[in-house]
Design a protein around this motif. Structure first.
Motif, mmCIF file in Angstrom:
data_model
loop_
_atom_site.group_PDB
_atom_site.id
_atom_site.type_symbol
_atom_site.label_atom_id
_atom_site.label_comp_id
_atom_site.label_asym_id
_atom_site.label_seq_id
_atom_site.Cartn_x
_atom_site.Cartn_y
_atom_site.Cartn_z
ATOM 1 N N ARG A 66 4.839 2.307 3.768
ATOM 2 C CA ARG A 66 4.558 3.770 3.530
ATOM 3 C C ARG A 66 2.887 4.176 3.303
ATOM 4 O O ARG A 66 2.532 3.392 2.548
ATOM 5 C CB ARG A 66 5.262 4.165 2.188
ATOM 6 N N CYS A 67 2.742 5.008 4.109
ATOM 7 C CA CYS A 67 1.213 5.363 3.934
ATOM 8 C C CYS A 67 0.865 6.114 2.537
ATOM 9 O O CYS A 67 1.707 7.003 2.209
ATOM 10 C CB CYS A 67 0.834 6.361 5.092
ATOM 11 N N HIS A 83 4.003 8.776 5.189
ATOM 12 C CA HIS A 83 4.766 8.380 6.533
ATOM 13 C C HIS A 83 5.082 7.105 6.308
ATOM 14 O O HIS A 83 4.443 6.012 6.201
ATOM 15 C CB HIS A 83 3.402 8.657 7.555
ATOM 16 N N CYS A 106 -3.228 4.816 9.737
ATOM 17 C CA CYS A 106 -1.891 5.139 9.796
ATOM 18 C C CYS A 106 -1.361 5.583 11.013
ATOM 19 O O CYS A 106 -2.160 6.274 11.835
ATOM 20 C CB CYS A 106 -1.642 6.412 8.802
ATOM 21 N N SER A 156 0.940 7.735 12.125
ATOM 22 C CA SER A 156 1.907 8.945 12.300
ATOM 23 C C SER A 156 1.183 9.726 13.528
ATOM 24 O O SER A 156 -0.057 10.014 13.713
ATOM 25 C CB SER A 156 1.641 9.573 10.991
ATOM 26 N N CYS A 172 -3.790 11.645 10.205
ATOM 27 C CA CYS A 172 -4.099 11.156 8.631
ATOM 28 C C CYS A 172 -5.017 10.190 8.488
ATOM 29 O O CYS A 172 -5.826 10.472 7.493
ATOM 30 C CB CYS A 172 -2.698 10.601 8.336
ATOM 31 N N THR A 199 -5.727 4.365 5.353
ATOM 32 C CA THR A 199 -5.900 2.908 5.656
ATOM 33 C C THR A 199 -5.194 2.119 4.521
ATOM 34 O O THR A 199 -5.195 0.794 4.576
ATOM 35 C CB THR A 199 -7.373 2.622 5.667
ATOM 36 N N PHE A 215 -1.634 1.045 2.514
ATOM 37 C CA PHE A 215 -0.086 1.045 2.900
ATOM 38 C C PHE A 215 0.433 0.236 1.743
ATOM 39 O O PHE A 215 0.214 -1.132 1.518
ATOM 40 C CB PHE A 215 0.176 0.613 4.212
#
Length: 660
Positions: A157-158, A163, A183, A185, A191, A194, A196
């Protein structure tokens, strides 16, 4: 570089794939839905040829970019499975169980990919240009590793836009997870995050196994080293093949970093990630036998209805035609290659159907010629020499490549075919002892480096050896060959070829060798009544092995039983040969002769011929004194009349001893 697809294109492709699966493979989807375990990985087998006919553009995308589109096919299989569940619930009133893991396995057999050398190269011709396409490779499994587990997918997940996206490990870099630089997305406004975080409970784990396949040595030229390649099996494909199996693997060619060792250059080695594995052990007889050819075989035997042995001899003349005469040896080679019928009793004990042959002879008597020709006749053969064979080389070797694995030897690689061992006497005694189990039980039990297993060796063993010093006819085979009794008893036929320096025979043989060139030039390939060409012999042997399962007649049983009892009673020198194995050998040889004669019943003729073959092995206790030296046995002009005389001698001997 493959361009990234837009979400719309991806959705369209998944929809097309789902429609294709629901239309053509509803039965498989229904079976998967009714299976009870939702955690298992289920295969969905589809035909590439059918995909080409139904949707050529989609088939091309799967071929040109399999990594992306096979993953989409798996997603489509889940959607098609859900459609099948709804259909069953609505129309059949059956409730299936939803599955999480369905893998589409594409069988490329019979498709255009199988006919192109670019998509179906030999292992030795795999190059960088084959990377990234759906590739087919054919070979023999020589090494099979342990089944392991690896992390196949994890959701991240960012932190910035929340996302979620999956990350797949890179097999090239030893299954390490590499996060994207920003990211991924695909929103209108990027977005560019960087950082996650892994999402809990989203890890998908897979079974994982590495095998090594090697190209078939029979299709290679002399001096060419057979190449091998690493193959990765995942999920439902693991543990489906074992060392010695012939396989056709379709998958994606990639590469893997070799192990990081000090002061050793780190290289990329090719590796195939398998999508579909097809065992060809049951399809080893790849020789195509047409209906016209079968009709030709039937016409041949109808032509020789009144003189069947003359027809049989026409077939035998095609075996090693460059060697003059040696009728007994050629008959033994034919019967050994054809073999009998495997018998399994009520308790599950198997009695082998394969025969074994040993040629003992002076130098220059053509032993190696027969070995090489027999290897050509067999659809799968391994040739080795006694001096260059160890027990590990013949059976299996334990090798360490990160972990201990078993690598198949000659007998395992020849499973379902022929193993020729020249210079049998050069093998060390403890190396010879290792093949005892392989010859009789047709398996090899292994306990090496903590690996305990049993491998199949359903193979014909064809050995050739020189006698120990000058052959002494008054001594037993064990003394003359320095081979142990238990090993000799496992050979169905043991033929002795002695060079007795007969001037008349030498004159005939030299004339034959000098005239061989003229005979070869004037030979009619389609005329089967005189001599059979090699391709025809191969097809005939495959056909009779596949289509005939002869049953012993009452008369044949009585003759074989009578002869066995007579040999048991009279044999003193050849005690190693006259065991119960001789009775099994007689049955196998009689069945093989019935197959050779295009019949499904073992008659008196087959039983007597089996006895004559065994008689050739009995150098001391033979009941037919006229057998003579196998080296000087020639083809009779009137074989049926010659056989009638030999039959009369054998039956009189059996009746004279009140046995038959």
């Amino acid at each position: 570089m493959v361009e990234m697809e837009s979400p719309t294109q991806t959705a369209e492709h998944i929809e097309s794939m789902t429609e294709f699966l629901a239309k053509h493979y509803s039965d498989q989807l229904r079976e998967i839905s009714l299976s009870s375990d939702p955690k298992l990985h289920y295969p969905l087998f589809i035909e590439y040829a059918e995909l080409v006919d139904d949707n050529p553009s989609l088939a091309h995308l799967v071929f040109s970019n399999p990594e992306q589109f096979l993953r989409q096919f798996n997603d489509s299989a889940i959607l098609a499975h859900k459609i099948a569940l709804e259909h069953m619930k609505k129309f059949e009133k059956k409730i299936g169980i939803e599955k999480r893991f369905i893998h589409v396995r594409i069988n490329t057999s019979g498709s255009p990919l199988e006919r192109s050398p670019e998509t179906f190269p030999s292992i030795g011709r795999v190059r960088v240009r084959h990377r990234g396409i759906l590739l087919m490779l054919k070979g023999t499994v020589i090494r099979s590793g342990a089944v392991k587990m690896y992390e196949g997918e994890r959701m991240y997940r960012c932190r910035k836009c929340k996302h979620m996206f999956p990350i797949f490990p890179e097999l090239e870099s030893i299954n390490s997870i590499v996060k994207p630089p920003f990211c991924p997305s695909q929103r209108s406004k990027s977005c560019e995050g960087t950082n996650f975080d892994p999402v809990d409970d989203t890890v998908t784990r897979h079974d994982y196994q590495e095998i090594k396949i090697q190209e078939n040595t029979q299709v290679l030229g002399v001096g060419v080293i057979p190449r091998s390649i690493l193959v990765v099996l995942k999920d439902d494909l693991v543990d489906n093949v074992k060392a010695g199996d012939d396989v056709v693997v379709s998958g994606i060619l990639t590469s893997k970093w070799s192990h990081d060792l000090k002061d050793v250059r780190c290289d990329l080695e090719p590796m195939l990630i398998a999508n579909h594995v097809r065992r060809t052990n049951e399809l080893k007889s790849e020789i195509n036998i047409s209906d016209d050819l079968i009709e030709k075989f039937k016409n041949f035997w109808s032509h020789f209805r009144d003189t069947p042995l003359k027809g049989r001899n026409a077939i035998l003349r095609g075996i090693c035609p460059q060697v003059f005469g040696l009728f007994t040896v050629k008959l033994a080679v034919a019967l050994t290659l054809i073999g009998g019928v495997q018998h399994v009793d009520a308790s599950g004990t198997k009695v082998r159907g394969e025969s074994h042959l040993l040629l003992i002879g002076d130098p220059g008597t053509g032993k190696s010629q027969f070995l090489k020709f027999a290897a050509k006749l067999s659809n799968r053969a391994v040739i080795t020499t006694g001096l260059g064979s160890t027990s590990a080389g013949l059976t299996v070797t334990a090798v360490k490549d990160g972990e201990w694995m078993l690598e198949a030897g000659a007998l395992v690689l020849a499973d379902g075919g022929l193993c020729c061992i020249d210079e049998f006497d050069s093998m060390r005694e403890h190396d010879r002892a290792t093949i005892h189990e392989a010859m009789e039980q047709q398996s090899i039990s292994v306990a090496k480096a903590g690996l305990v297993t049993t491998l199949s060796t359903k193979t014909i063993v064809f050995g050739a050896t020189n006698p120990k010093g000058q052959y002494d006819p008054d001594q037993s085979l064990s003394v003359n060959t320095a081979l142990s009794g238990p090993l000799l008893s496992r050979f169905d036929i043991v033929l002795v070829l002695l060079d007795t320096k007969n001037p008349e025979w030498d004159a005939v043989v030299s004339s034959h060798i000098l005239a061989e060139v003229q005979i070869e030039q004037g030979r009619d390939v389609d005329d089967l009544t005189t001599i059979w060409p090699l391709p025809m012999l191969q097809r005939y042997i495959q056909f009779v092995k596949r289509n005939f399962r002869p049953v012993l007649s009452k008369e044949a049983e009585e003759i074989i039983s009578s002869y066995y009892r007579l040999q048991r009673r009279s044999s003193t020198h050849n005690a190693a040969r006259t065991t119960v194995r001789m009775l099994e050998s007689l049955i196998r040889l009689a069945q093989a002769h019935a197959r050779l004669m295009f019949r499904n019943e073992v008659t008196r003729l087959d039983a007597i011929t089996a006895i004559l073959c065994i008689e050739s092995s009995m150098t001391i206790s033979a009941i037919v004194d006229s057998m003579g030296n196998a080296l000087h046995s020639n083809f009779s002009e009137e074989p049926d009349q010659e056989y009638a005389k030999q039959e009369k001698i054998i039956l009189e001997k059996l009746r004279g001893d009140d046995i038959y």
